[in-house]
Design a protein around this motif. Structure first.
Motif, PDB file in Angstrom:
ATOM      1  N   ALA A   1       9.999  -4.384  -0.981  1.00 19.06           N
ATOM      2  CA  ALA A   1       8.644  -3.823  -1.030  1.00 19.06           C
ATOM      3  C   ALA A   1       8.593  -2.302  -1.123  1.00 19.06           C
ATOM      4  CB  ALA A   1       7.834  -4.325   0.166  1.00 19.06           C
ATOM      5  N   PRO A   2       9.310  -1.511  -0.293  1.00 16.93           N
ATOM      6  CA  PRO A   2       9.160  -0.048  -0.358  1.00 16.93           C
ATOM      7  C   PRO A   2       9.458   0.579  -1.718  1.00 16.93           C
ATOM      8  CG  PRO A   2      10.165  -0.655   1.715  1.00 16.93           C
ATOM      9  CD  PRO A   2      10.119  -1.905   0.878  1.00 16.93           C
ATOM     10  N   PRO A   3      10.523   0.180  -2.458  1.00 19.53           N
ATOM     11  CA  PRO A   3      10.741   0.806  -3.768  1.00 19.53           C
ATOM     12  C   PRO A   3       9.609   0.556  -4.762  1.00 19.53           C
ATOM     13  CG  PRO A   3      12.720  -0.337  -3.040  1.00 19.53           C
ATOM     14  CD  PRO A   3      11.626  -0.735  -2.117  1.00 19.53           C
ATOM     15  N   LEU A   4       8.826  -0.490  -4.539  1.00 21.34           N
ATOM     16  CA  LEU A   4       7.745  -0.831  -5.456  1.00 21.34           C
ATOM     17  C   LEU A   4       6.404  -0.260  -4.991  1.00 21.34           C
ATOM     18  CD1 LEU A   4       8.686  -4.590  -6.059  1.00 21.34           C
ATOM     19  CD2 LEU A   4       9.266  -2.627  -7.487  1.00 21.34           C
ATOM     20  N   VAL A   5       6.427   0.702  -4.065  1.00 21.42           N
ATOM     21  CA  VAL A   5       5.190   1.186  -3.460  1.00 21.42           C
ATOM     22  C   VAL A   5       4.249   1.793  -4.485  1.00 21.42           C
ATOM     23  CG1 VAL A   5       6.188   3.453  -2.910  1.00 21.42           C
ATOM     24  CG2 VAL A   5       4.279   2.588  -1.567  1.00 21.42           C
ATOM     25  N   SER A   6       4.787   2.433  -5.532  1.00 22.49           N
ATOM     26  CA  SER A   6       3.911   3.056  -6.526  1.00 22.49           C
ATOM     27  C   SER A   6       3.188   2.030  -7.383  1.00 22.49           C
ATOM     28  CB  SER A   6       4.718   4.002  -7.424  1.00 22.49           C
ATOM     29  OG  SER A   6       5.790   3.322  -8.037  1.00 22.49           O
ATOM     30  N   PHE A   7       3.630   0.766  -7.340  1.00 20.19           N
ATOM     31  CA  PHE A   7       2.949  -0.294  -8.083  1.00 20.19           C
ATOM     32  C   PHE A   7       2.033  -1.137  -7.201  1.00 20.19           C
ATOM     33  CE2 PHE A   7       7.054   0.076 -10.487  1.00 20.19           C
ATOM     34  CZ  PHE A   7       6.507   0.652 -11.619  1.00 20.19           C
ATOM     35  N   LEU A   8       2.181  -1.016  -5.889  1.00 21.17           N
ATOM     36  CA  LEU A   8       1.396  -1.852  -4.990  1.00 21.17           C
ATOM     37  C   LEU A   8      -0.069  -1.436  -5.024  1.00 21.17           C
ATOM     38  CD1 LEU A   8       3.809  -2.070  -1.930  1.00 21.17           C
ATOM     39  CD2 LEU A   8       3.417  -3.802  -3.684  1.00 21.17           C
ATOM     40  N   PRO A   9      -0.986  -2.391  -5.197  1.00 22.97           N
ATOM     41  CA  PRO A   9      -2.415  -2.048  -5.386  1.00 22.97           C
ATOM     42  C   PRO A   9      -3.184  -1.946  -4.080  1.00 22.97           C
ATOM     43  CG  PRO A   9      -2.101  -4.381  -5.743  1.00 22.97           C
ATOM     44  CD  PRO A   9      -0.743  -3.831  -5.391  1.00 22.97           C
ATOM     45  N   GLY A  10      -2.570  -1.343  -3.056  1.00 24.57           N
ATOM     46  CA  GLY A  10      -3.274  -1.245  -1.779  1.00 24.57           C
ATOM     47  C   GLY A  10      -4.568  -0.464  -1.890  1.00 24.57           C
ATOM     48  N   LEU A  11      -4.535   0.688  -2.576  1.00 22.76           N
ATOM     49  CA  LEU A  11      -5.741   1.497  -2.729  1.00 22.76           C
ATOM     50  C   LEU A  11      -6.779   0.767  -3.575  1.00 22.76           C
ATOM     51  CD1 LEU A  11      -7.167   4.186  -2.237  1.00 22.76           C
ATOM     52  CD2 LEU A  11      -6.057   5.071  -4.289  1.00 22.76           C
ATOM     53  N   THR A  12      -6.320   0.095  -4.626  1.00 28.70           N
ATOM     54  CA  THR A  12      -7.249  -0.656  -5.485  1.00 28.70           C
ATOM     55  C   THR A  12      -7.964  -1.750  -4.706  1.00 28.70           C
ATOM     56  OG1 THR A  12      -5.866  -0.244  -7.431  1.00 28.70           O
ATOM     57  CG2 THR A  12      -7.424  -2.077  -7.568  1.00 28.70           C
ATOM     58  N   LEU A  13      -7.217  -2.493  -3.914  1.00 33.22           N
ATOM     59  CA  LEU A  13      -7.821  -3.573  -3.125  1.00 33.22           C
ATOM     60  C   LEU A  13      -8.781  -3.020  -2.074  1.00 33.22           C
ATOM     61  CD1 LEU A  13      -4.652  -5.828  -2.624  1.00 33.22           C
ATOM     62  CD2 LEU A  13      -6.565  -6.234  -4.180  1.00 33.22           C
ATOM     63  N   THR A  14      -8.421  -1.890  -1.474  1.00 27.60           N
ATOM     64  CA  THR A  14      -9.304  -1.293  -0.473  1.00 27.60           C
ATOM     65  C   THR A  14     -10.606  -0.826  -1.092  1.00 27.60           C
ATOM     66  OG1 THR A  14      -7.377  -0.574   0.817  1.00 27.60           O
ATOM     67  CG2 THR A  14      -9.472   0.504   1.272  1.00 27.60           C
ATOM     68  N   ILE A  15     -10.529  -0.139  -2.251  1.00 23.80           N
ATOM     69  CA  ILE A  15     -11.740   0.309  -2.932  1.00 23.80           C
ATOM     70  C   ILE A  15     -12.587  -0.887  -3.359  1.00 23.80           C
ATOM     71  CG2 ILE A  15     -12.609   1.475  -4.993  1.00 23.80           C
ATOM     72  CD1 ILE A  15     -10.255   3.365  -4.809  1.00 23.80           C
ATOM     73  N   ALA A  16     -11.930  -1.964  -3.805  1.00 25.16           N
ATOM     74  CA  ALA A  16     -12.670  -3.171  -4.185  1.00 25.16           C
ATOM     75  C   ALA A  16     -13.456  -3.719  -3.003  1.00 25.16           C
ATOM     76  CB  ALA A  16     -11.699  -4.228  -4.718  1.00 25.16           C
ATOM     77  N   ALA A  17     -12.818  -3.764  -1.839  1.00 24.53           N
ATOM     78  CA  ALA A  17     -13.521  -4.259  -0.656  1.00 24.53           C
ATOM     79  C   ALA A  17     -14.666  -3.336  -0.261  1.00 24.53           C
ATOM     80  CB  ALA A  17     -12.539  -4.421   0.505  1.00 24.53           C
ATOM     81  N   ILE A  18     -14.461  -2.023  -0.387  1.00 21.84           N
ATOM     82  CA  ILE A  18     -15.536  -1.070  -0.092  1.00 21.84           C
ATOM     83  C   ILE A  18     -16.715  -1.305  -1.025  1.00 21.84           C
ATOM     84  CG2 ILE A  18     -16.162   1.376  -0.176  1.00 21.84           C
ATOM     85  CD1 ILE A  18     -13.362   2.024   0.815  1.00 21.84           C
ATOM     86  N   GLU A  19     -16.434  -1.493  -2.309  1.00 22.65           N
ATOM     87  CA  GLU A  19     -17.502  -1.731  -3.278  1.00 22.65           C
ATOM     88  C   GLU A  19     -18.235  -3.030  -2.989  1.00 22.65           C
ATOM     89  OE1 GLU A  19     -15.641   0.627  -7.146  1.00 22.65           O
ATOM     90  OE2 GLU A  19     -15.155  -1.468  -6.806  1.00 22.65           O
ATOM     91  N   LEU A  20     -17.512  -4.072  -2.641  1.00 24.83           N
ATOM     92  CA  LEU A  20     -18.161  -5.352  -2.336  1.00 24.83           C
ATOM     93  C   LEU A  20     -19.059  -5.237  -1.112  1.00 24.83           C
ATOM     94  CD1 LEU A  20     -15.221  -7.846  -3.013  1.00 24.83           C
ATOM     95  CD2 LEU A  20     -17.329  -7.626  -4.333  1.00 24.83           C
ATOM     96  N   THR A  21     -18.607  -4.516  -0.097  1.00 25.09           N
ATOM     97  CA  THR A  21     -19.428  -4.365   1.100  1.00 25.09           C
ATOM     98  C   THR A  21     -20.599  -3.414   0.879  1.00 25.09           C
ATOM     99  OG1 THR A  21     -17.829  -2.712   1.875  1.00 25.09           O
ATOM    100  CG2 THR A  21     -17.611  -4.937   2.734  1.00 25.09           C
TER     101      THR A  21
END
Length: 436
Positions: A222-242
């Motif tokens: 997981a750590p070497p792939l951190v630049s591909f992990l969509p954590g920020l994208t998923l968080t913004i998506a949840a913010i938009e939905l709420t």
């Protein structure tokens, strides 16, 4: 009829004089303001802002420039604008791929601040947006590659690895960083690079590294792939939905899920090729101190890899430390699933407070780094990859990741509301003192 027309023009000129010449004088002025709103909206999207924040900002800027009838519709890749004052003109434009560097994010927030104070003309604002879009990164390719290596090691330290895992993270981070830089140079490869990176990292880990490191394979991957992990994208998506941005939030959620699936496919293909991920004899973990060192490394790596503005490193580190500390306290008080809520609550108040210091970068630069540290994408990747291999425990991890995304989004909303309310109270207090 002619008298009525002259009366309307005189009334408008008197209103302009009373308001400091803030009303568009003709269709051309209104169209230029509409063009400025379009440019600002697009560059905000390109730097990773939530659509509800973009719409709110555009409405505020339109009000400052007295284009009160401007209508805005913002999607994750499009901005649509219409104004009756501008002759009923409708503008629909798509955002450019790429962007999102921290120096660009900081420059955009600075420009928006100037626009809200009406310190720039529409033409100057559009010229500044063009400059921001084409500006070269503060750090070159070599520094960005080094930043990716440090970022990988930092995220690995945050999850408390074994001591043997540190050099492994550095080697894998270097290889994946090369792929990231290659994708930046050739955007057509961007959709395949996550699969290639996940496949390569998993294959090397399964064949060579897992027994050396003495840790769970997915914690190595997981750590070497951190630049591909969509954590920020998923968080913004949840913010938009709420925030009732259903179309934007749902589409961004699908996009983030697709990114996770691409990474999971790479892991699944590699494990199928080698006959499954082997297990190794567990080695002792470094301990909780590793997380503190990991936060410092993440700050340095993030600054280099994402090309942060000058003077931002210390403030990024402070923001990450505050977020990490709050998340750790939340884990003790409420458990791991809700720790992200506590961490996210402090992001907006702290970054807005810190942004008032002369040496600090804009608040968005610090907050983006904080949301990367919360990394719900890493939990989702580990859970989804394990589920693809039939691991029952990974299903629980995947559910925890979903709860984490939602809790981080709700925490961000609460933190933003608290900081805005505090700002309003401070302004009211200043007004009350000035009247005494």
């Amino acid at each position: 009829m002619a008298f009525d027309w002259f009366e309307r023009q005189a009334s408008r000129l008197l209103k302009q004089s009373a308001e400091g010449d803030t009303v568009p004088t003709d269709d051309a002025d209104a169209r230029s303001i509409l063009g400025m709103l379009e440019s600002l909206g697009l560059v905000m999207i390109e730097t990773g802002q939530a659509t509800n924040d973009v719409e709110e900002t555009l409405r505020a800027v339109a009000k400052v420039y007295s284009l009160d009838d401007a209508r805005t519709v913002v999607l994750p890749t499009y901005v649509m604008l219409q104004s009756t004052t501008a002759g009923g003109e409708v503008r629909i434009e798509s955002a450019r791929p790429g962007g999102g560097r921290l120096d660009q994010t900081g420059a955009v927030e600075t420009l928006i601040g100037r626009a809200l104070r009406k310190e720039v003309t529409p033409a100057e604002a559009m010229a500044e947006v063009a400059r921001i879009r084409t500006a070269t990164p503060r750090f070159g390719a070599v520094a960005a590659l080094l930043g990716h290596v440090i970022l990988t090691v930092g995220f690995g330290m945050v999850i408390n690895p074994t001591i043997q895992a540190i050099w492994v993270y550095a080697v894998l981070g270097f290889g994946v960083g090369l792929l990231v830089l290659l994708a930046r140079r050739f955007p057509g490869l961007s959709s395949t690079v996550p699969v290639i990176a996940a496949f390569g990292v998993t294959l090397v880990t399964a064949l060579l590294l897992v027994h050396v490191v003495g840790d769970a394979p997915l914690r190595i991957i997981a750590p070497p792939l951190v630049s591909f992990l969509p954590g920020l994208t998923l968080t913004i998506a949840a913010i938009e939905l709420t925030n009732n941005q259903v179309i934007a939030g749902a589409s961004r959620l699908v996009f983030g899920g697709a990114q996770l699936l691409l990474l999971t496919f790479g892991v699944f293909a590699a494990t199928t090729l080698v006959g499954g991920l082997p297990t190794a004899l567990p080695e002792p973990l470094l301990g909780q101190w590793a997380g503190l060192l990991g936060v410092a490394l993440v700050a340095v790596g993030f600054t280099l890899f994402m090309s942060a503005p000058k003077g931002a490193l210390v403030w990024i580190f402070l923001s990450l430390a505050v977020t990490y500390g709050a998340q750790a306290l939340g884990a003790v008080a409420f458990g791991a699933g809700l720790s992200g809520f506590v961490g996210a609550v402090v992001v907006a108040p702290f970054t807005r407070l810190a942004s008032h210091f002369r040496t600090s970068p804009p608040a968005s630069v610090m907050s983006l780094a904080c949301f990367w540290l919360l990394v719900p994408g890493a939990l989702g990747f580990i859970g989804l990859s394990g589920a693809a291999q039939g691991g029952a425990a990974s299903i629980q991890t995947l559910m925890t990741a979903g709860i984490s995304v939602l809790s981080i989004a709700l925490g961000a909303i609460v933190g933003i509301s608290l900081s805005r309310d505090a700002g309003r109270l401070a302004r009211l207090a200043r007004r009350g003192v000035s009247r005494l």
